[in-house]
Write a protein that holds these residues in place. Structure first.
Motif, PDB file in Angstrom:
ATOM      1  N   ARG A 129      -5.476   8.355  -0.632  1.00 34.29           N
ATOM      2  CA  ARG A 129      -6.021   8.643  -1.923  1.00 34.29           C
ATOM      3  C   ARG A 129      -7.429   9.556  -1.670  1.00 34.29           C
ATOM      4  O   ARG A 129      -7.793  10.526  -2.286  1.00 34.29           O
ATOM      5  CB  ARG A 129      -6.346   7.509  -2.689  1.00 34.29           C
ATOM      6  N   ASP A 130      -8.256   9.145  -0.381  1.00 32.11           N
ATOM      7  CA  ASP A 130      -9.429   9.762  -0.393  1.00 32.11           C
ATOM      8  C   ASP A 130      -9.737  10.947   0.887  1.00 32.11           C
ATOM      9  O   ASP A 130     -10.558  10.960   1.391  1.00 32.11           O
ATOM     10  CB  ASP A 130     -10.635   8.413  -0.024  1.00 32.11           C
ATOM     11  N   ASN A 131      -8.490  11.315   1.256  1.00 39.77           N
ATOM     12  CA  ASN A 131      -8.492  12.459   2.079  1.00 39.77           C
ATOM     13  C   ASN A 131      -9.062  13.699   1.570  1.00 39.77           C
ATOM     14  O   ASN A 131     -10.078  14.462   2.452  1.00 39.77           O
ATOM     15  CB  ASN A 131      -6.946  12.818   2.520  1.00 39.77           C
ATOM     16  N   THR A 132      -8.848  14.041   0.085  1.00 39.65           N
ATOM     17  CA  THR A 132      -9.625  15.390  -0.444  1.00 39.65           C
ATOM     18  C   THR A 132     -10.123  14.835  -1.996  1.00 39.65           C
ATOM     19  O   THR A 132      -9.302  13.855  -2.112  1.00 39.65           O
ATOM     20  CB  THR A 132      -8.710  16.477  -0.374  1.00 39.65           C
ATOM     21  N   ASN A 133     -10.682  15.746  -2.574  1.00 40.50           N
ATOM     22  CA  ASN A 133     -10.977  15.376  -3.993  1.00 40.50           C
ATOM     23  C   ASN A 133      -9.706  15.470  -4.789  1.00 40.50           C
ATOM     24  O   ASN A 133      -9.661  15.245  -6.120  1.00 40.50           O
ATOM     25  CB  ASN A 133     -12.025  16.260  -4.512  1.00 40.50           C
TER      26      ASN A 133
ATOM     27  N   ALA B  81       0.667  -1.210  -0.255  1.00 37.82           N
ATOM     28  CA  ALA B  81       0.046  -0.002  -0.082  1.00 37.82           C
ATOM     29  C   ALA B  81       0.850   1.291  -0.079  1.00 37.82           C
ATOM     30  O   ALA B  81       0.645   2.170  -0.497  1.00 37.82           O
ATOM     31  CB  ALA B  81      -0.871   0.012   1.252  1.00 37.82           C
ATOM     32  N   GLU B  82       2.168   1.089   0.809  1.00 35.66           N
ATOM     33  CA  GLU B  82       2.847   2.444   0.843  1.00 35.66           C
ATOM     34  C   GLU B  82       3.548   2.726  -0.624  1.00 35.66           C
ATOM     35  O   GLU B  82       3.448   3.937  -0.983  1.00 35.66           O
ATOM     36  CB  GLU B  82       4.139   2.151   1.776  1.00 35.66           C
ATOM     37  N   ALA B  83       3.824   1.798  -1.362  1.00 36.35           N
ATOM     38  CA  ALA B  83       4.494   1.779  -2.863  1.00 36.35           C
ATOM     39  C   ALA B  83       3.389   2.377  -3.647  1.00 36.35           C
ATOM     40  O   ALA B  83       3.629   3.115  -4.551  1.00 36.35           O
ATOM     41  CB  ALA B  83       5.241   0.415  -3.164  1.00 36.35           C
ATOM     42  N   GLN B  84       2.270   1.729  -3.505  1.00 37.17           N
ATOM     43  CA  GLN B  84       1.404   2.135  -4.527  1.00 37.17           C
ATOM     44  C   GLN B  84       0.820   3.780  -4.224  1.00 37.17           C
ATOM     45  O   GLN B  84       0.410   4.106  -5.513  1.00 37.17           O
ATOM     46  CB  GLN B  84      -0.106   1.400  -4.257  1.00 37.17           C
ATOM     47  N   LYS B  85       1.134   4.265  -3.070  1.00 35.75           N
ATOM     48  CA  LYS B  85       0.837   5.599  -3.011  1.00 35.75           C
ATOM     49  C   LYS B  85       2.211   6.530  -3.079  1.00 35.75           C
ATOM     50  O   LYS B  85       2.272   7.744  -2.615  1.00 35.75           O
ATOM     51  CB  LYS B  85       0.136   6.118  -1.732  1.00 35.75           C
ATOM     52  N   GLY B  86       3.240   6.046  -3.491  1.00 36.30           N
ATOM     53  CA  GLY B  86       4.464   6.639  -3.718  1.00 36.30           C
ATOM     54  C   GLY B  86       4.980   6.903  -2.290  1.00 36.30           C
ATOM     55  O   GLY B  86       5.892   7.913  -2.133  1.00 36.30           O
ATOM     56  N   TRP B  87       4.757   6.209  -1.232  1.00 38.13           N
ATOM     57  CA  TRP B  87       5.346   6.650   0.079  1.00 38.13           C
ATOM     58  C   TRP B  87       5.032   8.125   0.714  1.00 38.13           C
ATOM     59  O   TRP B  87       5.584   8.819   1.313  1.00 38.13           O
ATOM     60  CB  TRP B  87       6.851   6.524   0.203  1.00 38.13           C
ATOM     61  N   LEU B  88       3.767   8.638  -0.192  1.00 37.04           N
ATOM     62  CA  LEU B  88       3.251   9.882   0.212  1.00 37.04           C
ATOM     63  C   LEU B  88       2.497   9.803   1.985  1.00 37.04           C
ATOM     64  O   LEU B  88       1.886   8.716   2.000  1.00 37.04           O
ATOM     65  CB  LEU B  88       2.458  10.446  -0.735  1.00 37.04           C
ATOM     66  N   PRO B  89       2.616  11.015   2.500  1.00 35.99           N
ATOM     67  CA  PRO B  89       1.806  11.066   3.921  1.00 35.99           C
ATOM     68  C   PRO B  89       0.472  11.356   3.837  1.00 35.99           C
ATOM     69  O   PRO B  89      -0.158  12.014   4.588  1.00 35.99           O
ATOM     70  CB  PRO B  89       2.709  12.087   4.619  1.00 35.99           C
ATOM     71  N   ALA B  90      -0.225  10.495   2.711  1.00 33.31           N
ATOM     72  CA  ALA B  90      -1.784  10.780   2.551  1.00 33.31           C
ATOM     73  C   ALA B  90      -2.333   9.790   2.041  1.00 33.31           C
ATOM     74  O   ALA B  90      -1.555   8.834   1.362  1.00 33.31           O
ATOM     75  CB  ALA B  90      -1.939  12.129   1.946  1.00 33.31           C
TER      76      ALA B  90
ATOM     77  N   PRO C 158       0.021  17.936   5.471  1.00 31.02           N
ATOM     78  CA  PRO C 158       0.634  17.116   4.652  1.00 31.02           C
ATOM     79  C   PRO C 158      -0.284  15.840   4.104  1.00 31.02           C
ATOM     80  O   PRO C 158      -0.162  15.541   3.127  1.00 31.02           O
ATOM     81  CB  PRO C 158       1.601  16.364   5.653  1.00 31.02           C
ATOM     82  N   ALA C 159      -1.522  15.709   4.950  1.00 29.42           N
ATOM     83  CA  ALA C 159      -2.190  14.803   4.570  1.00 29.42           C
ATOM     84  C   ALA C 159      -3.049  15.087   3.407  1.00 29.42           C
ATOM     85  O   ALA C 159      -3.809  14.241   2.640  1.00 29.42           O
ATOM     86  CB  ALA C 159      -3.243  14.125   5.654  1.00 29.42           C
ATOM     87  N   PHE C 160      -3.176  16.537   3.199  1.00 28.46           N
ATOM     88  CA  PHE C 160      -3.892  16.693   1.738  1.00 28.46           C
ATOM     89  C   PHE C 160      -2.941  17.119   0.504  1.00 28.46           C
ATOM     90  O   PHE C 160      -3.374  17.340  -0.605  1.00 28.46           O
ATOM     91  CB  PHE C 160      -4.489  18.519   2.176  1.00 28.46           C
ATOM     92  N   LEU C 161      -1.689  16.835   0.809  1.00 28.96           N
ATOM     93  CA  LEU C 161      -0.832  16.968  -0.254  1.00 28.96           C
ATOM     94  C   LEU C 161      -0.670  18.301  -0.937  1.00 28.96           C
ATOM     95  O   LEU C 161      -0.377  18.230  -2.202  1.00 28.96           O
ATOM     96  CB  LEU C 161      -0.915  15.920  -1.179  1.00 28.96           C
TER      97      LEU C 161
END
Length: 290
Positions: free
Chosen positions: A44-48, A33-42, A202-205
């Motif tokens: 996919r469904d935090n915001t649009n 799961a971490e790799a699929q989101k590129g190790w980003l701190p968020a 960070p969670a909103f990127l």
């Protein structure tokens, strides 16, 4: 079979096993799961917008990895195929130019740059587009070293006090809190009261700078309830590290209940540093409150 042949074949087997192991490790890592989101701190469904940003980030790295593998492969192939043989003498045949190869060197990188530019520009335009009539408008005021939040449509405000990072527990619970209703369009109007700051969740990127005398905007729709940490991401003075805040994404009912507890009115430009004499900073509530 000579010992030299056996050694060579053994090296080939080791190289094949190592290559297969490396590819397998990369594939297994890519399934996490971490790799699929590129190790980003968020998530996919935090915001649009987090899904769009995640896809752009991950796909850019995939493209970079493909280019890297091709480049490394060509380098290794040239090193092996055109290496100097044991019985070679003199210089190899000199080639002054190779027109097809030069066209390839020009067109492929140009094509790659145009593709990257297209997808980046498309996503930036989507992320930065302002909503014509947002459900919630928040006038965010950054100050040394805290935050004021003006809820424009509700005519309510909350003023923040600088967090104290003294090593004791309970600091996050006392930080300024920005309340946002879930699944409602939000416009954040970003202003600075004194020096340059930066609004970053960070969670909103998404991160956007705050400048004195100029308003910047973030438009988004929170799509997941929860508590998200925010901070100033621009070195703004001695206590920059304590310029923290929370974002609470709540239901519409809880948002309305929180608004009912806040003070009426707005804390506008009259509390900016430039509105007070420089020789009497203690009269500036935007500074004294932090």
């Amino acid at each position: 079979m000579s010992s030299q042949d056996r050694t060579g074949s053994k090296r080939v087997r080791i190289a094949k096993i190592s290559s297969i192991s490396l590819v397998g490790a990369l594939l297994l890592t890519g399934c996490s799961a971490e790799a699929q989101k590129g190790w980003l701190p968020a998530d996919r469904d935090n915001t649009n917008h987090t899904g769009i940003i995640t896809d752009l980030w991950v796909n850019s790295w995939i493209a970079a990895m493909v280019v890297g593998l091709i480049t490394w492969g060509l380098i290794i192939w040239c090193m092996v195929a055109y290496r100097r043989r044991k019985n070679d003498t003199g210089y190899p045949r000199q080639i002054s130019y190779n027109l097809p190869l030069e066209i390839f060197y020009l067109t492929i990188p140009l094509f790659m740059v145009l593709v990257f530019f297209y997808f980046t520009e498309r996503d930036i335009a989507t992320i930065d587009a302002r909503v014509e009539d947002p459900d919630v408008i928040v006038d965010v005021r950054g100050k040394q070293w805290s935050w004021d939040f003006n809820y424009v449509n509700e005519d309510k405000y909350s003023t923040g006090v600088q967090g104290s990072l003294n090593g004791e527990e309970g600091v996050p619970e006392n930080l300024p809190t920005l309340y946002l209703p879930v699944n409602r369009s939000v416009e954040l109007q970003l202003n600075a009261r004194d020096v340059q700051h930066s609004f970053f969740v960070p969670a909103f990127l998404q991160k956007r700078d705050l400048y004195p005398g100029r308003t910047n905007y973030i438009n988004l729709t929170p799509t997941k309830e929860g508590t998200f940490a925010g901070k100033c991401a621009e070195l703004c003075g001695q206590y920059h590290s304590e310029m923290l805040f929370n974002v609470e994404v709540v239901s519409q009912e809880e948002f309305d209940a929180q608004m009912a507890q806040l003070e009426d009115g707005q804390l506008g430009d009259e509390y900016d540093r430039d509105s007070y004499p420089e020789d009497d900073p203690d009269t500036d509530p935007a500074r004294s409150s932090s």
